[in-house]
Design a protein around this motif. Structure first.
Motif, PDB file in Angstrom:
ATOM      1  N   ASP A   1       0.828  -1.208   0.000  1.00 22.40           N
ATOM      2  CA  ASP A   1       0.000   0.000   0.000  1.00 22.40           C
ATOM      3  C   ASP A   1       0.861   1.257   0.000  1.00 22.40           C
ATOM      4  O   ASP A   1       0.539   2.243  -0.679  1.00 22.40           O
ATOM      5  CB  ASP A   1      -0.934   0.019   1.215  1.00 22.40           C
ATOM      6  CG  ASP A   1      -2.011  -1.059   1.143  1.00 22.40           C
ATOM      7  OD1 ASP A   1      -2.267  -1.605   0.041  1.00 22.40           O
ATOM      8  OD2 ASP A   1      -2.592  -1.356   2.208  1.00 22.40           O
ATOM      9  N   LEU A   2       1.945   1.240   0.763  1.00 23.37           N
ATOM     10  CA  LEU A   2       2.844   2.402   0.769  1.00 23.37           C
ATOM     11  C   LEU A   2       3.455   2.618  -0.609  1.00 23.37           C
ATOM     12  O   LEU A   2       3.601   3.761  -1.055  1.00 23.37           O
ATOM     13  CB  LEU A   2       3.924   2.232   1.834  1.00 23.37           C
ATOM     14  CG  LEU A   2       3.427   2.252   3.280  1.00 23.37           C
ATOM     15  CD1 LEU A   2       4.571   1.943   4.246  1.00 23.37           C
ATOM     16  CD2 LEU A   2       2.777   3.585   3.626  1.00 23.37           C
ATOM     17  N   CYS A   3       3.782   1.528  -1.294  1.00 21.16           N
ATOM     18  CA  CYS A   3       4.298   1.659  -2.661  1.00 21.16           C
ATOM     19  C   CYS A   3       3.238   2.250  -3.589  1.00 21.16           C
ATOM     20  O   CYS A   3       3.553   3.072  -4.456  1.00 21.16           O
ATOM     21  CB  CYS A   3       4.765   0.302  -3.188  1.00 21.16           C
ATOM     22  SG  CYS A   3       6.348  -0.229  -2.526  1.00 21.16           S
TER      23      CYS A   3
ATOM     24  N   GLY B   1      21.086  -4.074  -2.297  1.00 21.84           N
ATOM     25  CA  GLY B   1      19.712  -4.297  -2.737  1.00 21.84           C
ATOM     26  C   GLY B   1      19.140  -3.141  -3.529  1.00 21.84           C
ATOM     27  O   GLY B   1      17.939  -2.899  -3.506  1.00 21.84           O
ATOM     28  N   GLU B   2      20.007  -2.396  -4.212  1.00 18.74           N
ATOM     29  CA  GLU B   2      19.631  -1.236  -5.023  1.00 18.74           C
ATOM     30  C   GLU B   2      19.010  -0.116  -4.191  1.00 18.74           C
ATOM     31  O   GLU B   2      18.208   0.673  -4.691  1.00 18.74           O
ATOM     32  CB  GLU B   2      18.709  -1.642  -6.175  1.00 18.74           C
ATOM     33  CG  GLU B   2      19.391  -2.601  -7.148  1.00 18.74           C
ATOM     34  CD  GLU B   2      18.519  -2.978  -8.325  1.00 18.74           C
ATOM     35  OE1 GLU B   2      17.746  -2.123  -8.805  1.00 18.74           O
ATOM     36  OE2 GLU B   2      18.621  -4.137  -8.775  1.00 18.74           O
TER      37      GLU B   2
ATOM     38  N   LEU C   1       9.978   6.467  -2.926  1.00 16.22           N
ATOM     39  CA  LEU C   1      10.537   5.319  -2.219  1.00 16.22           C
ATOM     40  C   LEU C   1      11.666   4.649  -2.981  1.00 16.22           C
ATOM     41  O   LEU C   1      11.728   4.708  -4.202  1.00 16.22           O
ATOM     42  CB  LEU C   1       9.443   4.263  -1.993  1.00 16.22           C
ATOM     43  CG  LEU C   1       8.231   4.673  -1.199  1.00 16.22           C
ATOM     44  CD1 LEU C   1       7.214   3.541  -1.223  1.00 16.22           C
ATOM     45  CD2 LEU C   1       8.615   5.021   0.216  1.00 16.22           C
ATOM     46  N   GLU C   2      12.497   3.950  -2.215  1.00 17.78           N
ATOM     47  CA  GLU C   2      13.441   2.989  -2.774  1.00 17.78           C
ATOM     48  C   GLU C   2      12.964   1.617  -2.299  1.00 17.78           C
ATOM     49  O   GLU C   2      12.613   1.445  -1.126  1.00 17.78           O
ATOM     50  CB  GLU C   2      14.853   3.255  -2.256  1.00 17.78           C
ATOM     51  CG  GLU C   2      15.432   4.586  -2.718  1.00 17.78           C
ATOM     52  CD  GLU C   2      16.814   4.806  -2.132  1.00 17.78           C
ATOM     53  OE1 GLU C   2      17.782   4.270  -2.682  1.00 17.78           O
ATOM     54  OE2 GLU C   2      16.887   5.506  -1.103  1.00 17.78           O
ATOM     55  N   VAL C   3      12.938   0.657  -3.214  1.00 20.04           N
ATOM     56  CA  VAL C   3      12.483  -0.690  -2.893  1.00 20.04           C
ATOM     57  C   VAL C   3      13.685  -1.621  -2.921  1.00 20.04           C
ATOM     58  O   VAL C   3      14.382  -1.718  -3.944  1.00 20.04           O
ATOM     59  CB  VAL C   3      11.410  -1.166  -3.897  1.00 20.04           C
ATOM     60  CG1 VAL C   3      10.968  -2.592  -3.568  1.00 20.04           C
ATOM     61  CG2 VAL C   3      10.207  -0.214  -3.889  1.00 20.04           C
ATOM     62  N   CYS C   4      13.942  -2.283  -1.822  1.00 14.36           N
ATOM     63  CA  CYS C   4      15.087  -3.195  -1.735  1.00 14.36           C
ATOM     64  C   CYS C   4      14.821  -4.437  -2.590  1.00 14.36           C
ATOM     65  O   CYS C   4      13.759  -5.048  -2.487  1.00 14.36           O
ATOM     66  CB  CYS C   4      15.329  -3.590  -0.279  1.00 14.36           C
ATOM     67  SG  CYS C   4      16.791  -4.623  -0.068  1.00 14.36           S
TER      68      CYS C   4
ATOM     69  N   ASP D   1       6.104  -8.620   2.462  1.00 19.98           N
ATOM     70  CA  ASP D   1       6.287  -8.353   1.032  1.00 19.98           C
ATOM     71  C   ASP D   1       7.663  -7.801   0.683  1.00 19.98           C
ATOM     72  O   ASP D   1       8.065  -7.835  -0.471  1.00 19.98           O
ATOM     73  CB  ASP D   1       5.218  -7.385   0.520  1.00 19.98           C
ATOM     74  CG  ASP D   1       3.850  -8.033   0.429  1.00 19.98           C
ATOM     75  OD1 ASP D   1       3.780  -9.259   0.212  1.00 19.98           O
ATOM     76  OD2 ASP D   1       2.854  -7.304   0.567  1.00 19.98           O
ATOM     77  N   GLY D   2       8.366  -7.237   1.659  1.00 18.32           N
ATOM     78  CA  GLY D   2       9.683  -6.689   1.377  1.00 18.32           C
ATOM     79  C   GLY D   2      10.021  -5.499   2.245  1.00 18.32           C
ATOM     80  O   GLY D   2       9.368  -5.233   3.255  1.00 18.32           O
ATOM     81  N   VAL D   3      11.046  -4.770   1.803  1.00 15.78           N
ATOM     82  CA  VAL D   3      11.546  -3.621   2.563  1.00 15.78           C
ATOM     83  C   VAL D   3      11.602  -2.418   1.634  1.00 15.78           C
ATOM     84  O   VAL D   3      12.093  -2.515   0.501  1.00 15.78           O
ATOM     85  CB  VAL D   3      12.956  -3.900   3.135  1.00 15.78           C
ATOM     86  CG1 VAL D   3      13.447  -2.709   3.936  1.00 15.78           C
ATOM     87  CG2 VAL D   3      12.963  -5.164   3.988  1.00 15.78           C
ATOM     88  N   ILE D   4      11.106  -1.290   2.136  1.00 15.02           N
ATOM     89  CA  ILE D   4      11.164  -0.025   1.391  1.00 15.02           C
ATOM     90  C   ILE D   4      11.804   1.027   2.286  1.00 15.02           C
ATOM     91  O   ILE D   4      11.784   0.925   3.505  1.00 15.02           O
ATOM     92  CB  ILE D   4       9.778   0.426   0.895  1.00 15.02           C
ATOM     93  CG1 ILE D   4       8.804   0.596   2.072  1.00 15.02           C
ATOM     94  CG2 ILE D   4       9.234  -0.578  -0.115  1.00 15.02           C
ATOM     95  CD1 ILE D   4       7.452   1.158   1.673  1.00 15.02           C
ATOM     96  N   VAL D   5      12.348   2.062   1.633  1.00 17.87           N
ATOM     97  CA  VAL D   5      13.021   3.140   2.351  1.00 17.87           C
ATOM     98  C   VAL D   5      12.507   4.471   1.818  1.00 17.87           C
ATOM     99  O   VAL D   5      12.358   4.644   0.610  1.00 17.87           O
ATOM    100  CB  VAL D   5      14.559   3.038   2.190  1.00 17.87           C
ATOM    101  CG1 VAL D   5      15.255   4.239   2.807  1.00 17.87           C
ATOM    102  CG2 VAL D   5      15.070   1.746   2.825  1.00 17.87           C
ATOM    103  N   SER D   6      12.250   5.387   2.748  1.00 18.94           N
ATOM    104  CA  SER D   6      11.748   6.706   2.415  1.00 18.94           C
ATOM    105  C   SER D   6      12.610   7.763   3.088  1.00 18.94           C
ATOM    106  O   SER D   6      13.159   7.536   4.169  1.00 18.94           O
ATOM    107  CB  SER D   6      10.295   6.841   2.906  1.00 18.94           C
ATOM    108  OG  SER D   6       9.841   8.173   2.785  1.00 18.94           O
ATOM    109  N   ASN D   7      12.706   8.922   2.459  1.00 18.79           N
ATOM    110  CA  ASN D   7      13.434  10.042   3.061  1.00 18.79           C
ATOM    111  C   ASN D   7      12.691  10.644   4.244  1.00 18.79           C
ATOM    112  O   ASN D   7      13.268  11.370   5.049  1.00 18.79           O
ATOM    113  CB  ASN D   7      13.677  11.145   2.026  1.00 18.79           C
ATOM    114  CG  ASN D   7      14.752  10.762   1.045  1.00 18.79           C
ATOM    115  OD1 ASN D   7      15.690  10.059   1.368  1.00 18.79           O
ATOM    116  ND2 ASN D   7      14.583  11.210  -0.198  1.00 18.79           N
ATOM    117  N   LYS D   8      11.377  10.358   4.346  1.00 15.33           N
ATOM    118  CA  LYS D   8      10.569  10.948   5.413  1.00 15.33           C
ATOM    119  C   LYS D   8       9.638   9.889   5.993  1.00 15.33           C
ATOM    120  O   LYS D   8       9.411   8.845   5.385  1.00 15.33           O
ATOM    121  CB  LYS D   8       9.746  12.107   4.876  1.00 15.33           C
ATOM    122  CG  LYS D   8       8.728  11.682   3.825  1.00 15.33           C
ATOM    123  CD  LYS D   8       7.928  12.848   3.315  1.00 15.33           C
ATOM    124  CE  LYS D   8       6.876  12.322   2.320  1.00 15.33           C
ATOM    125  NZ  LYS D   8       6.039  13.364   1.809  1.00 15.33           N
TER     126      LYS D   8
END
Length: 159
Positions: free
Chosen positions: A7-9, A134-135, A16-19, A149-156
């Motif tokens: 949902d965040l994606c 992981g890119e 986002l960056e998706v690992c 489902d995985g790992v995501i990274v956000s600046n905020k």
């Protein structure tokens, strides 16, 4: 708060960056998020222990172990530190051990595999530096979100 990385994606895909690494879950918590702090080591977990002992509660410790599967960077004792200190989770580009004990800890623990061999204890590596695997560029104080489902990274912070 409950969330789904899918949902965040959907809502924030441009931010986002998706690992791309597929992690295995070893802790009791399969979903966690928080500001991230980093450790960069290779087959040596002294700095991992130091970070677990002083990063703020609610944080996600990201350990770049260079993807080595030759030894473990976290086991039951370090996992217990993470749980006791209230970390949201630990993400390891490397291995864990003591997996039977880790599964009972109320903390998120993701790693690329397991290995029963302990790491070296030389204290080599770096803390709180950007690491890339992981890119994703894992930069301290960004936010990590992890679930089945995985790992995501956000600046905020997203919520």
């Amino acid at each position: 708060m409950n969330f789904k990385t899918a949902d965040l994606c959907d809502d924030f895909s441009n931010e986002l960056e998706v690992c791309t690494l597929e992690f295995k879950s070893y802790g009791k918590k399969t979903s966690f998020y928080g500001p991230l702090y980093t450790v960069k080591v290779f087959e040596d977990n002294v700095l991992v222990k130091e970070a677990l002992e002083d990063v703020p509660a609610g944080s996600v410790l990201v350990v770049d172990g260079g993807g080595s599967k030759r030894c473990a960077l976290l086991g039951d004792r370090l996992g217990e530190i993470a749980e006791r200190r209230g970390l949201a989770g630990v993400i390891i580009n490397g291995c864990v051990r003591d997996t039977a004990e880790l599964k009972d800890l109320h903390v998120g623990i993701l790693a690329i595999g397991s290995n029963p061999l302990k790491s070296k204890k030389e204290g080599k590596g770096e803390r709180n530096v950007p690491v890339i695997f992981g890119e994703v560029e894992w930069t301290p104080r960004k936010f990590a979100y992890a679930d089945e489902d995985g790992v995501i990274v956000s600046n905020k912070k997203l919520f």
